[in-house]
Scaffold this motif. Structure first.
Motif, mmCIF file in Angstrom:
data_model
loop_
_atom_site.group_PDB
_atom_site.id
_atom_site.type_symbol
_atom_site.label_atom_id
_atom_site.label_comp_id
_atom_site.label_asym_id
_atom_site.label_seq_id
_atom_site.Cartn_x
_atom_site.Cartn_y
_atom_site.Cartn_z
ATOM 1 N N SER A 204 -8.870 -1.220 -3.938
ATOM 2 C CA SER A 204 -8.418 -2.684 -2.853
ATOM 3 C C SER A 204 -8.218 -3.919 -3.429
ATOM 4 N N SER A 205 -8.730 -3.801 -4.861
ATOM 5 C CA SER A 205 -8.796 -4.494 -6.055
ATOM 6 C C SER A 205 -8.228 -4.651 -7.339
ATOM 7 N N GLY A 206 -7.851 -3.158 -6.859
ATOM 8 C CA GLY A 206 -6.584 -3.408 -7.778
ATOM 9 C C GLY A 206 -7.802 -3.064 -9.445
ATOM 10 N N ALA A 207 -6.765 -2.508 -10.175
ATOM 11 C CA ALA A 207 -7.819 -1.727 -11.608
ATOM 12 C C ALA A 207 -6.162 -2.174 -12.448
ATOM 13 N N GLN A 208 -6.634 -3.200 -13.163
ATOM 14 C CA GLN A 208 -5.243 -3.584 -14.561
ATOM 15 C C GLN A 208 -5.077 -2.846 -14.980
ATOM 16 N N ASN A 209 -5.914 -1.561 -15.975
ATOM 17 C CA ASN A 209 -5.649 -1.006 -17.479
ATOM 18 C C ASN A 209 -4.376 0.347 -16.428
ATOM 19 N N ILE A 210 -4.811 0.359 -15.307
ATOM 20 C CA ILE A 210 -4.074 1.227 -14.743
ATOM 21 C C ILE A 210 -2.943 0.636 -14.608
ATOM 22 N N ASN A 211 -2.618 -0.559 -13.524
ATOM 23 C CA ASN A 211 -1.654 -1.373 -13.632
ATOM 24 C C ASN A 211 -0.789 -1.285 -15.466
ATOM 25 N N THR A 212 -1.334 -1.562 -15.785
ATOM 26 C CA THR A 212 0.091 -2.132 -16.796
ATOM 27 C C THR A 212 0.269 -0.510 -17.936
#
Length: 371
Positions: A204-212
């Motif tokens: 729910s809060s996301g994961a910046q490294n996965i997104n990148t």
């Protein structure tokens, strides 16, 4: 003559703590809905955790106590800990008395320790459910005096722990799968019904490294002919070098979707963190996965993923190695390997436990009756 069953659930902080509490409460209420037993459920958490939103939204009575985090180093917080813990325990004792609580069920998290201590002082039986392979501090403490200790993963290091699995809400535990449901789910999410679908989520809060990592390998992923549903997390939209939200054919990004049932139905493969709830949900459903354990904490997510990894049901990648280069060179082949995806799906399903919530209801009932 009507009798009552007054049960207090405690814990929270993350959706991974709140979801099993709600699953157990739902199953408890359902099991007695056509009987002469009145079930009264109280949920206790903190005002800061996700429970403060999720529990009232689910329709349960919710009460808060002060948040008492355990300091990780020597500081003023450490010296004030006994006083704050004592105050929160007093708050919890008052709540348990007012509710006339007969059984306390805890899942860990900031709110759990004061409630566990309050229940012990009030001589109320405690049932602990540990949702991670490596237990947290609150549940380690409570396991010393709990009436029953249950765990989601086999081999969890808690005294006398019995393996029951992870309590799942019925919309996941009984989720209908198959081509028709898959196509309907994809359409409802703005996806093409007949395309191989990769789902990416960091919670729910996301994961910046996965997104990148995913953003940097979009061209290679989309070249396979697959489509991507990317749940980026709140306020974590994926943008290009100019700061514009990335918008490409076959790539759909949304910040958050309430409830992942449709998302699971739509997916051929999912990239996700390895929280206890996530691991058990994808196993129960039978969903191939690439798991990227959260690199902080006490290493519990890596342990959570171990069973699926060792059986071949999941690919597990350390967060530091989950880069755009890894995604571009590894995920396209997996997306196009239908035989392997089918093997992963079936192997995952062999690990799945869908009746843990009902098992916990039996434990709660037996504990209340034995009192």
């Amino acid at each position: 003559m009507n009798t009552t069953m007054n049960v207090a659930f405690c814990g929270g902080g993350t959706a991974g703590h709140v979801s099993p509490m709600l699953a157990m409460a739902d199953a408890l209420a359902k099991s007695y809905q056509d009987t002469d037993i009145d079930v009264n459920i109280l949920m206790i958490g903190t005002a800061e955790g996700m429970e403060a939103t999720l529990i009232p939204d689910a329709g349960y009575e919710f009460a808060t106590i002060e948040k008492v985090p355990m300091p990780r180093s020597v500081s003023l917080d450490l010296f004030s800990l006994p006083f704050r813990l004592r105050a929160a325990t007093r708050q919890a004792r008052k709540l348990l008395r007012e509710h006339q609580t007969q059984v306390v069920v805890g899942v860990g998290g900031y709110a759990a320790t004061p409630v566990y201590l309050a229940a012990r002082a009030e001589k109320i039986p405690v049932i602990v459910h540990e949702g991670n392979a490596r237990p947290g501090l609150a549940n380690k403490l409570a396991a010393r005096f709990a009436t029953v200790v249950a765990c989601a993963f086999e081999g969890t290091d808690l005294p006398g722990a019995i393996h029951v699995g992870m309590p799942l809400r019925s919309e996941v535990a009984q989720l209908p799968m198959g081509p028709t449901m898959r196509d309907e789910a994809r359409r409802s999410l703005g996806l093409e019904p007949d395309k191989t679908t990769l789902v990416v989520t960091g919670g729910s809060s996301g994961a910046q490294n996965i997104n990148t990592a995913i953003a940097g390998a979009l061209d290679e992923l989309l070249a396979t002919g697959a489509q991507i549903l990317h749940l980026t997390g709140r306020d974590k939209a994926v943008t290009d070098d100019d700061g514009n939200r990335i918008d490409k054919p076959g790539y759909v990004q949304v910040e958050y979707i309430d409830g992942l049932s449709r998302v699971y139905q739509a997916a051929d493969l999912i990239v996700a963190r390895a929280g206890g709830g996530t691991v058990h949900e994808i196993a129960a459903i039978g969903l191939p996965s690439v798991l990227v354990p959260l690199p902080i904490g006490n290493g519990e997510q890596d342990l959570n993923a171990a069973g699926l990894r060792e059986s071949g049901a999941a690919v597990v990648v350390a967060d530091e190695y989950f880069t755009s280069q890894w995604v571009a060179t590894r995920l396209p082949d997996l997306l196009q390997d239908q035989a392997r995806l089918e093997y992963m799906a079936q192997t995952a399903k062999n690990f799945g436990i869908t009746d843990a919530a009902e098992t916990m209801v039996r434990i709660i009932t037996e504990t209340k009756v034995a009192r």
